[in-house]
Design a protein around this motif. Structure first.
Motif, mmCIF file in Angstrom:
data_model
loop_
_atom_site.group_PDB
_atom_site.id
_atom_site.type_symbol
_atom_site.label_atom_id
_atom_site.label_comp_id
_atom_site.label_asym_id
_atom_site.label_seq_id
_atom_site.Cartn_x
_atom_site.Cartn_y
_atom_site.Cartn_z
ATOM 1 N N ILE A 180 0.873 -1.180 0.000
ATOM 2 C CA ILE A 180 0.000 0.000 0.000
ATOM 3 C C ILE A 180 0.904 1.222 0.000
ATOM 4 C CG2 ILE A 180 -1.865 1.202 1.193
ATOM 5 C CD1 ILE A 180 -2.603 -1.450 2.534
ATOM 6 N N TYR A 181 1.032 1.881 -1.156
ATOM 7 C CA TYR A 181 1.993 2.982 -1.223
ATOM 8 C C TYR A 181 1.576 4.026 -2.255
ATOM 9 C CZ TYR A 181 4.019 0.656 -5.379
ATOM 10 O OH TYR A 181 4.216 0.084 -6.611
ATOM 11 N N GLY A 182 2.091 5.237 -2.031
ATOM 12 C CA GLY A 182 1.860 6.330 -2.981
ATOM 13 C C GLY A 182 0.442 6.849 -2.999
ATOM 14 N N ASN A 183 -0.358 6.556 -1.980
ATOM 15 C CA ASN A 183 -1.754 6.966 -1.949
ATOM 16 C C ASN A 183 -1.933 8.245 -1.132
ATOM 17 O OD1 ASN A 183 -2.991 4.366 -3.133
ATOM 18 N ND2 ASN A 183 -1.747 3.598 -1.436
ATOM 19 N N LEU A 184 -2.930 9.027 -1.497
ATOM 20 C CA LEU A 184 -3.381 10.157 -0.698
ATOM 21 C C LEU A 184 -4.700 9.784 -0.045
ATOM 22 C CD1 LEU A 184 -3.478 13.135 0.264
ATOM 23 C CD2 LEU A 184 -4.621 13.668 -1.901
ATOM 24 N N LEU A 185 -4.736 9.799 1.295
ATOM 25 C CA LEU A 185 -5.980 9.610 2.037
ATOM 26 C C LEU A 185 -6.296 10.916 2.729
ATOM 27 C CD1 LEU A 185 -4.643 6.606 1.888
ATOM 28 C CD2 LEU A 185 -6.407 6.079 3.583
ATOM 29 N N GLU A 186 -7.406 11.536 2.361
ATOM 30 C CA GLU A 186 -7.725 12.889 2.805
ATOM 31 C C GLU A 186 -9.121 12.948 3.403
ATOM 32 O OE1 GLU A 186 -7.839 17.407 0.895
ATOM 33 O OE2 GLU A 186 -7.911 15.661 -0.413
ATOM 34 N N ASN A 187 -9.197 13.282 4.675
ATOM 35 C CA ASN A 187 -10.459 13.552 5.366
ATOM 36 C C ASN A 187 -11.464 12.421 5.235
ATOM 37 O OD1 ASN A 187 -9.645 15.992 6.475
ATOM 38 N ND2 ASN A 187 -10.208 17.131 4.633
ATOM 39 N N ASN A 188 -10.952 11.215 5.428
ATOM 40 C CA ASN A 188 -11.809 10.048 5.561
ATOM 41 C C ASN A 188 -12.099 9.806 7.042
ATOM 42 O OD1 ASN A 188 -11.598 8.901 2.663
ATOM 43 N ND2 ASN A 188 -9.476 9.238 3.251
ATOM 44 N N TRP A 189 -13.094 8.966 7.314
ATOM 45 C CA TRP A 189 -13.302 8.510 8.686
ATOM 46 C C TRP A 189 -12.274 7.416 8.969
ATOM 47 C CZ3 TRP A 189 -17.102 10.415 12.055
ATOM 48 C CH2 TRP A 189 -17.138 9.792 13.306
ATOM 49 N N SER A 190 -11.188 7.800 9.635
ATOM 50 C CA SER A 190 -10.054 6.947 9.957
ATOM 51 C C SER A 190 -9.302 6.519 8.690
ATOM 52 C CB SER A 190 -10.463 5.749 10.816
ATOM 53 O OG SER A 190 -10.754 6.189 12.139
ATOM 54 N N GLY A 191 -8.239 5.723 8.908
ATOM 55 C CA GLY A 191 -7.310 5.436 7.831
ATOM 56 C C GLY A 191 -7.294 3.986 7.416
ATOM 57 N N ILE A 192 -6.241 3.263 7.803
ATOM 58 C CA ILE A 192 -6.047 1.871 7.407
ATOM 59 C C ILE A 192 -6.128 1.000 8.653
ATOM 60 C CG2 ILE A 192 -4.432 0.211 6.423
ATOM 61 C CD1 ILE A 192 -3.240 2.507 4.778
#
Length: 511
Positions: free
Chosen positions: A348-360
């Motif tokens: 899992i790499y190079g991703n943008l996670l922005e303003n989600n409800w929690s992450g991974i």
């Protein structure tokens, strides 16, 4: 096909970081529980597959040698298909095409047939026909055609109902149908199509015999699916979302815009292997953007993932559930070198996670293993043990079955990602800010060799699950071992967890 969240069995790094440019949050604070805006934000330059607003037009005239289909003649398409040889091209004139009115009246293509829609050509089931295209013929092509108004039952599909191999669906609009808009067969390609507002899924990639290989889903807009809200009808069914994949060996999911689906955006559930999720925009889905469950070996890279899981995450928090509901959820899934794929890890790499409800969240249910009551994939075992009955005492308590009877969350490598969180955008104070690696205590069945916290210790410390070289913007917290163990960044990086070496934390930056 899956169960509820809580109990589911629920040096390129520096270059990747350089490619992830600084990103600002969107302004405004929505009301609690409200849906995010449906349009893509402008905070990144990622291309979005805007297929539904301006679908590509088909040929305005019949190609040479094509059979012309008349919308004024009910059943003309099915009749001319039956009367023509294999490898025939059919051109559907502009207008609303109808099949004969029987529930099971449908088009049964022959091998190599091609169906082309003229501008404005619509095949309409009129809420009378269950299926549009079925049968077992291989290498069928459907282009530039709108398919709508069919009433497939739960878990069944409207186009390629019988999961024939080698179908190509391009520049199609498949919308407002019950069940799934599409089923899938081996070597199926779904490209540049609008798959929207279907009752259950846009596509259900399931085939009896588990023989789907070489699936391509590229450049599609997948939006508004699960209009029938199957989780409400059947709580815990695990049967909802944008797309579902079951026992698929080899799939490329690239460049799609997956947004505003009720439930999960993309869900790979049960003995999938060798998946690539690349360059997708996963946005504003009610549940997780991406789930990879009881499956193996995947690459998840260079995706933009924003404003997902607001509905389901908020509902869990409202109920006082402390489980780390995730936007990217890896459940009993991991890398396995003994199973052939393009990678032997989950990368899992190079991703943008922005303003989600929690992450991974990386999760294992200690009670879910082959031959256990908590394994809802009835009759299935892991890809390492073919005979379910082998996973029983006394053999399951010793090597190799002790390891091979479990779907293990292992060899997950999370690096070079950018995680952005501004709680004011989510209108959230707690439980929306977490990364997690955890399990429950094993309790059942009585003969289980996985009781106590042995699985929790394994997933947290001994199964080569690593976060490193990421960037965190905002007030992130971390969960390890079990849901009740919340850590600050320093504790997460320290002994015994030693996660996120080389990562940057800018906790006061907000969005």
């Amino acid at each position: 096909m899956g169960i509820t969240w809580r109990h589911r069995a629920v040096p390129a790094a520096l270059l990747a970081l350089a490619l992830l440019t600084a990103t600002g949050c969107e302004s405004g604070t929505p009301d609690a529980g409200s849906k995010p805006a449906t349009g893509p934000s402008t905070s990144t330059s990622v291309a979005v597959a805007r297929v539904c607003a301006e679908p590509a037009a088909g040929p305005a005239q019949a190609p040479a040698g094509a059979v012309t289909v008349d919308p004024g003649v009910v059943g003309d398409l099915a009749a001319k298909t039956e009367d023509s040889p294999p490898h025939t091209t059919f051109w559907l004139r502009p207008g609303r095409h109808r099949l004969d009115p029987g529930e099971y009246d449908q088009v049964l293509p022959k091998e190599g047939n091609t169906y082309l829609g003229a501008p404005g050509a619509v095949l309409d089931g009129a809420k009378t026909n269950d299926y549009a295209f079925g049968g077992t013929a291989r290498d069928v092509t459907i282009k530039y055609l709108t398919v709508q108004g069919f009433t497939a039952p739960q878990d069944e599909g409207v186009v390629n109902h019988d999961s024939a191999d080698g179908w190509v669906i391009e520049h199609a609009t498949i919308r407002d149908n019950s069940g799934a808009g599409l089923m899938a067969g081996a070597r199926q390609q779904v490209r540049a199509s609008c798959l929207r507002d279907n009752g259950q899924y846009a596509m259900n990639a399931y085939k009896a015999g588990d023989s789907i290989k070489g699936l391509v889903v590229e450049g599609n807009e997948i939006t508004g699916n699960n209009t029938d809200d199957w989780e409400r009808k059947q709580p815990g069914c695990g049967c909802t979302g944008g797309m579902k994949f079951w026992a698929v060996d080899g799939a490329d999911i690239r460049g799609n815009w997956v947004h505003d689906n009720r439930g999960v955006g993309l869900w790979a559930d049960n003995n999938n292997n060798d998946f690539l999720f690349e360059g997708n925009v996963l946005e504003a889905n009610d549940g997780a953007a991406l789930m990879y469950e009881t499956s193996y070996n995947a690459v998840i890279r260079n995706n933009t993932i924003r404003r997902n899981n607001w509905v389901e995450g908020r509902a869990g928090a409202k109920d006082g559930d402390d489980f780390p509901y995730a936007t990217v959820y890896v459940s009993e899934a991991g890398g396995e070198p003994r199973i052939h794929a393009r990678t032997d890890r989950i990368e899992i790499y190079g991703n943008l996670l922005e303003n989600n409800w929690s992450g991974i969240t990386l999760w294992e249910n200690a009670d879910r293993f082959c031959n256990s009551p908590a394994n809802t994939s009835t009759g299935y075992c892991t890809l390492l043990v073919k005979d379910v009955k082998r996973c029983a005492q006394p053999g399951i308590a010793t090597a190799p079955l002790y390891a091979d009877c479990r779907w293990k969350t292992q060899r997950v490598d999370i690096h070079g990602n950018r995680f952005v969180l501004d709680k004011s955008v989510l209108d959230c104070t707690v439980l929306c800010d977490r990364m997690a690696v955890l399990s429950n205590d094993g309790t059942s069945p009585d003969w289980s060799p996985y009781k106590g916290d042995r699985v929790a210790r394994a997933i947290t410390l001994h199964q080569d699950n690593r976060w490193h070289d990421n960037v965190y913007v905002g007030p992130w917290t971390f969960v390890a071992h079990d849901a009740g163990r919340t850590l600050a960044p320093g504790q997460w990086q320290g002994a015994p967890y030693r996660q996120d070496a080389g990562s940057a934390f800018r906790t006061q930056d907000g969005g």
